[in-house]
Design a protein around this motif. Structure first.
Motif, mmCIF file in Angstrom:
data_model
loop_
_atom_site.group_PDB
_atom_site.id
_atom_site.type_symbol
_atom_site.label_atom_id
_atom_site.label_comp_id
_atom_site.label_asym_id
_atom_site.label_seq_id
_atom_site.Cartn_x
_atom_site.Cartn_y
_atom_site.Cartn_z
ATOM 1 N N THR A 7 53.929 28.951 34.247
ATOM 2 C CA THR A 7 52.125 28.535 34.889
ATOM 3 C C THR A 7 52.919 29.695 35.755
ATOM 4 N N VAL A 8 51.637 30.597 36.748
ATOM 5 C CA VAL A 8 52.004 31.889 37.557
ATOM 6 C C VAL A 8 51.018 31.399 38.384
ATOM 7 N N VAL A 9 50.661 31.131 39.271
ATOM 8 C CA VAL A 9 49.793 31.043 40.299
ATOM 9 C C VAL A 9 49.222 31.566 40.853
ATOM 10 N N GLY A 10 48.813 32.486 40.602
ATOM 11 C CA GLY A 10 47.737 34.260 41.938
ATOM 12 C C GLY A 10 48.441 34.995 41.022
ATOM 13 N N GLY A 11 47.541 36.035 41.152
ATOM 14 C CA GLY A 11 47.329 36.577 40.939
ATOM 15 C C GLY A 11 47.776 38.517 41.693
ATOM 16 N N GLY A 12 48.712 37.613 43.092
ATOM 17 C CA GLY A 12 48.605 39.056 44.112
ATOM 18 C C GLY A 12 50.175 39.472 43.512
ATOM 19 N N LEU A 13 50.509 40.405 44.084
ATOM 20 C CA LEU A 13 51.973 41.180 44.326
ATOM 21 C C LEU A 13 52.808 40.477 43.318
ATOM 22 N N ALA A 14 53.508 39.224 44.044
ATOM 23 C CA ALA A 14 54.287 38.274 43.928
ATOM 24 C C ALA A 14 54.456 37.934 42.264
ATOM 25 N N GLY A 15 53.208 37.003 42.412
ATOM 26 C CA GLY A 15 52.198 36.377 41.010
ATOM 27 C C GLY A 15 52.292 37.292 39.928
ATOM 28 N N THR A 16 52.336 38.734 40.191
ATOM 29 C CA THR A 16 51.874 39.526 38.470
ATOM 30 C C THR A 16 53.241 40.213 38.913
ATOM 31 N N ARG A 105 45.673 49.743 37.728
ATOM 32 C CA ARG A 105 47.444 50.188 36.786
ATOM 33 C C ARG A 105 47.948 48.069 36.273
ATOM 34 N N VAL A 106 48.415 47.639 37.611
ATOM 35 C CA VAL A 106 49.117 46.490 37.766
ATOM 36 C C VAL A 106 47.892 45.569 36.279
ATOM 37 N N GLY A 107 46.629 45.591 37.188
ATOM 38 C CA GLY A 107 45.347 45.232 36.239
ATOM 39 C C GLY A 107 46.100 45.487 34.222
ATOM 40 N N LEU A 109 48.457 46.660 33.126
ATOM 41 C CA LEU A 109 50.347 46.508 33.077
ATOM 42 C C LEU A 109 50.186 45.124 32.033
ATOM 43 N N VAL A 110 49.427 43.586 32.865
ATOM 44 C CA VAL A 110 48.890 42.521 33.017
ATOM 45 C C VAL A 110 48.974 42.314 31.298
ATOM 46 N N GLU A 111 47.374 42.978 31.249
ATOM 47 C CA GLU A 111 46.337 42.732 30.276
ATOM 48 C C GLU A 111 47.457 43.322 28.808
ATOM 49 N N ALA A 112 47.892 44.274 29.204
ATOM 50 C CA ALA A 112 49.197 44.941 27.827
ATOM 51 C C ALA A 112 50.162 44.482 27.332
ATOM 52 N N GLU A 113 50.109 43.005 27.924
ATOM 53 C CA GLU A 113 51.135 42.659 28.148
ATOM 54 C C GLU A 113 50.726 40.891 26.716
ATOM 55 N N PRO A 114 50.950 41.093 25.624
ATOM 56 C CA PRO A 114 51.129 40.149 25.003
ATOM 57 C C PRO A 114 51.316 38.417 25.214
ATOM 58 N N LEU A 115 52.374 37.934 25.988
ATOM 59 C CA LEU A 115 52.545 37.048 26.279
ATOM 60 C C LEU A 115 52.587 36.598 27.908
ATOM 61 N N ILE A 116 51.754 37.108 27.771
ATOM 62 C CA ILE A 116 50.292 36.759 29.242
ATOM 63 C C ILE A 116 49.004 36.281 28.970
ATOM 64 N N ARG A 117 48.921 35.323 29.407
ATOM 65 C CA ARG A 117 47.381 34.863 29.336
ATOM 66 C C ARG A 117 46.777 34.757 30.617
ATOM 67 N N VAL A 118 46.094 35.552 30.966
ATOM 68 C CA VAL A 118 45.125 35.302 32.290
ATOM 69 C C VAL A 118 44.148 34.200 32.390
ATOM 70 N N ILE A 119 43.669 33.366 33.274
ATOM 71 C CA ILE A 119 43.362 32.242 33.472
ATOM 72 C C ILE A 119 42.551 32.597 35.015
ATOM 73 N N ARG A 120 41.426 32.851 34.493
ATOM 74 C CA ARG A 120 40.300 33.097 35.814
ATOM 75 C C ARG A 120 39.871 32.012 36.480
ATOM 76 N N GLU A 121 40.126 31.106 36.825
ATOM 77 C CA GLU A 121 40.186 29.091 38.193
ATOM 78 C C GLU A 121 40.860 29.325 38.566
ATOM 79 N N GLU A 122 40.721 28.415 39.621
ATOM 80 C CA GLU A 122 41.320 27.671 41.484
ATOM 81 C C GLU A 122 42.366 26.470 40.587
ATOM 82 N N VAL A 123 43.270 26.648 41.058
ATOM 83 C CA VAL A 123 44.244 25.899 40.504
ATOM 84 C C VAL A 123 44.221 24.939 42.311
ATOM 85 N N ARG A 124 43.852 23.260 41.940
ATOM 86 C CA ARG A 124 44.023 22.998 42.838
ATOM 87 C C ARG A 124 45.102 21.332 42.679
#
Length: 443
Positions: A7-16, A105-107, A109-124
């Motif tokens: 699990t990677v939390v954060g879709g910024g530079l480090a997270g992506t 472009r980064v988005g 790259l992420v969307e084209a990667e089948p091993l990455i699942r993007v989840i749009r919700e806050e992790v609390r």
């Protein structure tokens, strides 16, 4: 590779960067990003890898620490450095990007990667399993509390600021001129707003008197030094910004044939040059005061603002005393990455994400952790940020003050010394990477 998900939390530079590197090593990733459902004080879009302050990634020169870091990341296969170079806009010796194109472009790259699942919700709360918290210095309050509970250390913080962006069509090009410093005979990559002494003095008076969003008088230790609000710099002396962001050195006003008393530089935000940001104009002024005071700058009298500057509090942990040398929280399977560790800067955040990915992959496979040579830009920054002897830890960019001195005893000019640092760093990095082919064998 098994199906253990990270699990990677954060879709910024480090997270992506972290997510893309893990996927390149065959590791499935759940990438959480709270925007657009939950926003932060500094973000303006829901895009991955949004640049919130400036669009500049600093120098490209190898004899600078910032340029050396970029080359180190190229050699380690950074996906975001490649995206940044593909999104570049002209900025002299710096790597600056079209923010929207870079994020897109980064988005992709992420969307084209089948091993990455993007989840749009806050992790609390801290997820179970292997986790990389790359939520940045603007980590949501609930998650920040959980992280601080986990590290058991003291939360540190500093104030950071962003500069405004103006509409190119609203600028007066009879006053502004295109020129990079020391390039008087050729069109430059910056627009320059020249100021006479009287114009400068009036501007400083109004800047110092203007209303602020956060009304307290700051001590320098509370402000991140690379992003101090322009009005706070001006408080240190009437000529402070004239010898800083507004220095006219190397500029010639074509209307007079002379160097102006001071000059504001504007850098293009995109390739089309439809928007410019005011270089060095990070600010804490209210939006109304920004409009009033910054329109005193010659050529900006009718400027329309696409985005006003903002100031916000950033939080980071006392990394040298609460994290191990891989930024793992001891006794857990949770690793931190990015600016929440105090490694400050856009490219530094990318680098931190790459390092977090390699070390998480090493944890999964039982391989030795990544140990970059301390002679490099990144290796020296990681050594500083994980050295328990570090006192009064503060956010830090890469810089040559962190690297070990040269051992040959030769006297060199500053430029020659920095060039020698870069040569040594890249030789040592190449030797290390050659000794660890397993680090990148999945590529």
């Amino acid at each position: 590779m098994g199906e253990e998900r990270v699990t990677v939390v954060g879709g910024g530079l480090a997270g992506t960067e972290c997510a893309l590197q893990l996927a390149a090593h065959g590791v499935p990733v759940d990438l959480f990003e709270m925007r657009p459902h939950t926003t932060s004080p500094a973000h303006h879009t829901a895009g991955l890898a949004e640049l919130v302050c400036s669009n500049s990634l600093k120098s490209k020169r190898l004899d600078s620490a910032a340029g050396l870091l970029k080359e180190e990341l190229r050699r380690m296969g950074s996906r975001l450095i490649r995206a940044a170079e593909q999104s570049a806009v002209e900025a002299g010796g710096a790597l600056a990007v079209d923010r929207e194109e870079f994020s897109r472009r980064v988005g992709e790259l992420v969307e084209a990667e089948p091993l990455i699942r993007v989840i749009r919700e806050e992790v609390r709360d801290i997820p179970s399993g292997r986790v990389v918290i790359a939520a940045g210095p603007l980590c949501s309050p609930a998650l920040a509390e959980r992280v601080l509970d986990l590290v058991g250390g003291e939360a540190l913080s500093f104030f950071d600021a962003a500069a405004p962006i103006v509409d190119a069509d609203s600028l007066d090009y009879s006053v502004l001129f295109s020129q990079s410093r020391y390039e008087a005979d050729a069109p430059g990559d910056y627009l320059n707003a020249p100021m006479s002494k009287d114009e400068y003095e009036r501007f400083v008076d109004e800047l110092l008197a203007a209303k602020r969003v956060i009304t307290k008088d700051f001590e320098r230790r509370e402000l991140f030094q690379a992003c101090q609000p322009v009005e706070e710099v001006a408080r240190t002396g009437r000529d402070a910004i004239r010898f800083g962001a507004l220095k006219p050195v190397g500029l010639i006003d074509p209307r007079t044939g002379r160097r102006p008393w001071a000059a504001v530089q504007l850098r293009a935000e995109n390739r089309e040059r439809t928007a410019y940001n005011l270089v060095g104009f990070q600010t804490n002024l209210t939006f109304g005061e920004q409009k009033r005071v910054f329109r005193l700058i010659p050529g900006l009298e009718n400027a329309e603002f696409f985005r006003y500057g903002v100031m916000h509090r950033n939080t980071f942990v006392d990394a040298p005393h609460v994290l191990d040398r891989t930024f793992l929280i001891p006794g857990t399977s949770v690793r931190l990455a990015g600016q929440i560790c105090g490694t400050e800067g856009y490219v530094e955040a990318m680098a931190s994400g790459l390092v977090a990915a390699i070390n998480t992959w090493a944890d999964i496979t039982g391989a030795p952790a990544l140990e970059l040579p301390a002679t490099g830009a990144l290796g020296s920054l990681l050594a500083y940020a994980t050295n328990p002897d570090t006192q009064q830890y503060q956010p830090m960019h890469v810089n040559f003050g962190l690297v070990p001195p040269l051992s040959d005893g030769r006297r060199r000019s500053k430029r020659d010394r920095y060039a020698a640092y870069a040569t040594r760093a890249l030789d040592d990095l190449d030797a290390y990477l050659a000794s660890r082919p397993d680090l990148f064998e999945e590529r």
